[in-house]
Design an enzyme around this catalytic site. Structure first.
Site, PDB file in Angstrom:
ATOM      1  CD  GLU A   1      18.735  52.382 -27.551  1.00  0.00           C
ATOM      2  OE1 GLU A   1      18.894  51.747 -26.193  1.00  0.00           O
ATOM      3  OE2 GLU A   1      18.979  53.837 -27.529  1.00  0.00           O
TER       4      GLU A   1
ATOM      5  CD  GLU B   1      26.088  58.175 -19.306  1.00  0.00           C
ATOM      6  OE1 GLU B   1      26.225  56.817 -20.610  1.00  0.00           O
ATOM      7  OE2 GLU B   1      25.693  58.759 -18.890  1.00  0.00           O
TER       8      GLU B   1
ATOM      9  CE1 TYR C   1      43.013  66.781 -40.386  1.00  0.00           C
ATOM     10  CE2 TYR C   1      44.410  68.365 -39.254  1.00  0.00           C
ATOM     11  CZ  TYR C   1      43.730  67.845 -40.577  1.00  0.00           C
ATOM     12  OH  TYR C   1      44.265  68.697 -41.509  1.00  0.00           O
TER      13      TYR C   1
ATOM     14  CE  LYS D   1      21.262  56.150 -28.345  1.00  0.00           C
ATOM     15  NZ  LYS D   1      21.511  55.002 -27.806  1.00  0.00           N
TER      16      LYS D   1
HETATM   17  N1  LIG Z   1      23.125  59.096 -18.541  1.00  0.00           N
HETATM   18  C1  LIG Z   1      23.018  58.160 -20.638  1.00  0.00           C
HETATM   19  N2  LIG Z   1      21.139  58.096 -20.268  1.00  0.00           N
HETATM   20  C2  LIG Z   1      20.758  57.188 -20.597  1.00  0.00           C
HETATM   21  C3  LIG Z   1      21.632  56.090 -21.781  1.00  0.00           C
HETATM   22  C4  LIG Z   1      23.183  56.621 -21.986  1.00  0.00           C
HETATM   23  O1  LIG Z   1      23.985  56.083 -22.549  1.00  0.00           O
HETATM   24  N3  LIG Z   1      23.323  57.507 -20.533  1.00  0.00           N
HETATM   25  N4  LIG Z   1      20.727  55.618 -23.125  1.00  0.00           N
HETATM   26  C5  LIG Z   1      19.234  55.149 -23.284  1.00  0.00           C
HETATM   27  C6  LIG Z   1      18.749  54.871 -24.195  1.00  0.00           C
HETATM   28  O2  LIG Z   1      19.421  53.803 -24.413  1.00  0.00           O
HETATM   29  C7  LIG Z   1      17.732  55.758 -24.922  1.00  0.00           C
HETATM   30  O3  LIG Z   1      19.067  56.608 -25.504  1.00  0.00           O
HETATM   31  C8  LIG Z   1      17.036  54.925 -25.962  1.00  0.00           C
HETATM   32  O4  LIG Z   1      16.623  56.000 -26.362  1.00  0.00           O
HETATM   33  C9  LIG Z   1      18.465  56.965 -21.673  1.00  0.00           C
HETATM   34  N5  LIG Z   1      19.139  57.219 -21.275  1.00  0.00           N
END
Ligand SMILES: Nc1nc2c(c(=O)[nH]1)N=C([C@H](O)[C@@H](O)CO)CN2
Length: 119
Positions: free
Chosen positions: A21, A73, A53, A98
């Site tokens: 990633e 986060e 804005y 995402k």
């Molecule tokens: N609470 C979260 N859980 C997950 C995150 C995140 O940023 N916050 N990220 C991932 C991985 O990057 C995922 O997006 C890859 O597919 C997994 N869980």
């Protein structure tokens, strides 16, 4: 409470906890609500009295697109801190999605609400 909002702001960035990633860009979509007293701008009809804005959008997009992140986060937290530091905003709600990370879903995300502490 009056608000100004930005809806479905789409940005691309380096985001994710896995090595692969960190080598690609992925899309985040943000909905942002900001507390702002709109009465003055409503009377004056002047942008200097408004929470612009376009400027908020520029600040957020530049920050996210030029950064590298592991967790969504952290992105949400930094956006909240930035907006409250640069603008006269005492409360903010951010919904951050995402895209494409859930096989049978549109995406996954977080919602945060932050307030400036009163001095
Ligand atoms: N609470 C979260 N859980 C997950 C995150 C995140 O940023 N916050 N990220 C991932 C991985 O990057 C995922 O997006 C890859 O597919 C997994 N869980």
């Amino acid at each position: 409470m009056d608000k100004v909002f930005i809806e479905q702001l789409e940005v691309s960035t380096s985001i994710g906890v896995y090595d692969w990633e960190q080598k690609i860009k992925q899309k985040l979509v943000l909905d942002i609500e900001m507390a702002y007293d709109n009465r003055l701008a409503g009377r004056s009809d002047n942008i200097v009295d408004a929470l612009d804005y376009s400027k908020v959008n520029e600040l957020i997009s530049t920050h996210i697109e030029s950064g590298r992140f592991f967790l969504i986060e952290r992105v949400a937290e930094e956006v909240a801190e930035l907006v409250m530091a640069y603008f006269s905003v005492s409360w903010i709600r951010i919904r951050l999605l995402k895209l494409g990370v859930i096989p049978k879903g549109k995406g996954a995300g977080v919602v945060i609400e932050r307030s400036k502490r009163r001095m």
